[in-house]
Design an enzyme around this catalytic site. Structure first.
Site, PDB file in Angstrom:
ATOM      1  N   THR A   1       6.896 -62.814 -27.544  1.00  0.00           N
ATOM      2  CA  THR A   1       8.027 -63.142 -28.417  1.00  0.00           C
ATOM      3  C   THR A   1       8.436 -64.548 -28.021  1.00  0.00           C
ATOM      4  O   THR A   1       8.022 -65.028 -26.972  1.00  0.00           O
ATOM      5  CB  THR A   1       9.187 -62.166 -28.078  1.00  0.00           C
ATOM      6  OG1 THR A   1       8.785 -60.845 -28.397  1.00  0.00           O
ATOM      7  CG2 THR A   1      10.490 -62.496 -28.779  1.00  0.00           C
TER       8      THR A   1
ATOM      9  N   GLY B   1      11.708 -53.808 -32.592  1.00  0.00           N
ATOM     10  CA  GLY B   1      11.978 -54.015 -31.169  1.00  0.00           C
ATOM     11  C   GLY B   1      13.374 -54.569 -30.940  1.00  0.00           C
ATOM     12  O   GLY B   1      14.274 -54.427 -31.777  1.00  0.00           O
ATOM     13  N   ASP B   2      13.531 -55.249 -29.806  1.00  0.00           N
ATOM     14  CA  ASP B   2      14.858 -55.773 -29.440  1.00  0.00           C
ATOM     15  C   ASP B   2      15.189 -57.114 -30.086  1.00  0.00           C
ATOM     16  O   ASP B   2      16.365 -57.473 -30.204  1.00  0.00           O
ATOM     17  CB  ASP B   2      14.953 -55.918 -27.916  1.00  0.00           C
ATOM     18  CG  ASP B   2      13.878 -56.860 -27.348  1.00  0.00           C
ATOM     19  OD1 ASP B   2      12.743 -56.863 -27.875  1.00  0.00           O
ATOM     20  OD2 ASP B   2      14.176 -57.575 -26.385  1.00  0.00           O
TER      21      ASP B   2
ATOM     22  N   THR C   1      11.881 -61.204 -23.621  1.00  0.00           N
ATOM     23  CA  THR C   1      10.538 -60.903 -24.120  1.00  0.00           C
ATOM     24  C   THR C   1      10.044 -59.670 -23.376  1.00  0.00           C
ATOM     25  O   THR C   1      10.581 -59.314 -22.328  1.00  0.00           O
ATOM     26  CB  THR C   1       9.546 -62.058 -23.874  1.00  0.00           C
ATOM     27  OG1 THR C   1       9.451 -62.291 -22.460  1.00  0.00           O
ATOM     28  CG2 THR C   1       9.981 -63.339 -24.543  1.00  0.00           C
ATOM     29  N   GLY C   2       8.991 -59.058 -23.901  1.00  0.00           N
ATOM     30  CA  GLY C   2       8.446 -57.872 -23.246  1.00  0.00           C
ATOM     31  C   GLY C   2       8.829 -56.613 -23.999  1.00  0.00           C
ATOM     32  O   GLY C   2       9.138 -56.668 -25.199  1.00  0.00           O
TER      33      GLY C   2
ATOM     34  N   GLY D   1      10.545 -54.240 -25.801  1.00  0.00           N
ATOM     35  CA  GLY D   1      11.871 -54.267 -26.400  1.00  0.00           C
ATOM     36  C   GLY D   1      12.641 -52.976 -26.266  1.00  0.00           C
ATOM     37  O   GLY D   1      13.881 -52.974 -26.171  1.00  0.00           O
TER      38      GLY D   1
HETATM   39  N1  GLY Z   1      10.364 -57.909 -27.235  1.00  0.00           N
HETATM   40  C1  GLY Z   1       9.665 -57.830 -28.450  1.00  0.00           C
HETATM   41  C2  GLY Z   1       9.466 -56.478 -28.945  1.00  0.00           C
HETATM   42  O1  GLY Z   1       9.482 -55.514 -28.173  1.00  0.00           O
HETATM   43  O2  GLY Z   1       9.262 -56.304 -30.131  1.00  0.00           O
END
Ligand code: GLY
Length: 383
Positions: free
Chosen positions: A227, A257-258, A278-279, A281
């Site tokens: 991300t 996601g987040d 990032t990572g 979410g």
């Molecule tokens: N951090 C991005 C996602 O999980 O979509």
């Protein structure tokens, strides 16, 4: 070969070649939010300078664009959106925008959010298909509607109404990796027993390109959640942020996601600072990570310590069980109103085990990578 043993052959051969080609994999040029720097000390970038713009490591080459706007006295939201647009347009970043790895049906679905600190406004979009620049689309939601979040086909139709061009977001590279993932995960999408073996099938998909095959095997085994979050504070102390992503590769269509969740993947309080992630979410959403970091900074913690507190809450959700936590990776990034910056990674390494987890900082002189502070001083994260 019996059916069961043929399947075993596929799996063994795939695993074997992943291990065998790890060196090539980890030297690849593709980026999904991890840093390209070897596990070594990265020189610190000065704290407390304004204007300042930071992002995940995959934005290193894009921060100049945002800093130019800040130096000319431009708006902080224009600066962060301009920076991430460079990454959204880049077909070689397969975690964001054009060329992002698709969902399980081969459709690229994008999520993004923006927050404009000085006016306390926000906009976000999720599960958007066929629109490349979703950070700008989230900004358009903020500016042109009295909504905060628009999702799915409604977001695509809103984009078209606002003059955004519809494009096919799936590049040939991403399509081939998706085909390889389908071949890996379904009996239906790989050759029958009368066809060449797995390696020949992979070679056919990628025209024998060993680097591409190795990269595909890595992202099939470890679906990226890269991300780009980007946040800026200007000379006056005004703050904005954006986060944009193609989300988890091979996700169920509609998975969000987040990144587009205000208070999770993106959070700004103009009196305090900004935060992004990032990572994986899902882990961030469960702890409202962005909001947690802002509140920690409001109480006086540095950006890095605030990010570490968010990380501690994720670790606590798994009783600090490193085995369970080792099935994913996550990063937090933050700036405060004074121009201090920091980031924390769950593991010492980036998404690639041999590389230092890092983030990109531009304090007006040049864009540079800085080491994240690791929550666990160990190599981990779905290796
Ligand atoms: N951090 C991005 C996602 O999980 O979509």
């Amino acid at each position: 070969m019996e059916l069961w043993s043929r399947r075993k052959f596929f799996l063994t051969s795939l695993t074997g070649s992943v291990v065998a080609s790890a060196g090539k994999l980890f030297g690849g040029t593709r980026s999904n939010g991890g840093g390209p720097t070897a596990l070594s000390n990265l020189a610190p970038v000065a704290q407390g300078k304004r204007p300042l713009i930071i992002s995940s490591a995959n934005g290193l080459h894009a921060l100049d664009k945002g800093m130019d706007i800040l130096k000319k006295g431009g708006d902080t939201l224009d600066a962060v959106v301009a920076a991430v647009t460079v990454v959204e347009d880049d077909p070689n970043d397969d975690s964001v925008g054009y060329g992002g790895l698709p969902n399980e049906e081969g459709e690229v679905e994008l999520d993004a959010s923006v927050i404009h600190g000085p006016t306390h406004r926000a906009g976000s979009v999720a599960s958007v298909r066929r629109i490349k620049n979703v950070a700008r689309l989230a900004k358009t939601v903020m500016e042109k509607t009295n909504h905060v979040m628009i999702v799915g086909d409604g977001a695509r139709r809103f984009a078209v109404a606002e003059g955004f061009e519809e494009v096919n977001l799936l590049t040939e590279h991403s399509r081939k990796i998706w085909l390889a993932w389908k071949a890996r995960s379904s009996f239906n999408w790989r050759p029958g027993i009368d066809s060449p073996e797995w390696k020949e099938h992979m070679a056919a998909i990628f025209d024998g390109d060993e680097t591409q095959i190795a990269y595909a095997e890595r992202v099939i085994a470890h679906p990226p959640t890269g991300t780009i979050p980007c946040m800026a504070v200007d000379a006056n102390g005004d703050i904005s942020a954006t986060t944009t992503t193609s989300g988890l590769s091979w996700k169920i269509p509609g998975r969000v996601g987040d990144s587009p969740i205000i208070g999770a993947g993106c959070c700004v309080d103009n009196e305090v600072g900004a935060a992004g992630s990032t990572g994986k979410g899902e882990e961030n959403i469960k702890i409202s990570g962005g909001h947690t970091i802002i509140e920690m900074m409001r109480q006086g913690k540095s950006p890095t310590d605030a990010c570490l507190e968010a990380m501690a809450r994720i670790a606590r959700n798994y009783k600090n069980d490193k085995k369970k936590l080792g099935t994913f990776h996550i990063y937090f990034y933050a700036i405060n109103k004074d121009g201090a910056h920091g980031a924390a990674s769950l593991w010492r390494n980036g998404y690639e085990p041999s590389k230092q987890a890092s983030y990109a900082v531009h304090d007006g002189t040049e864009a540079r990578l800085m080491a994240c502070t690791a929550y666990f001083d160990a190599v981990g994260g779905d290796q």
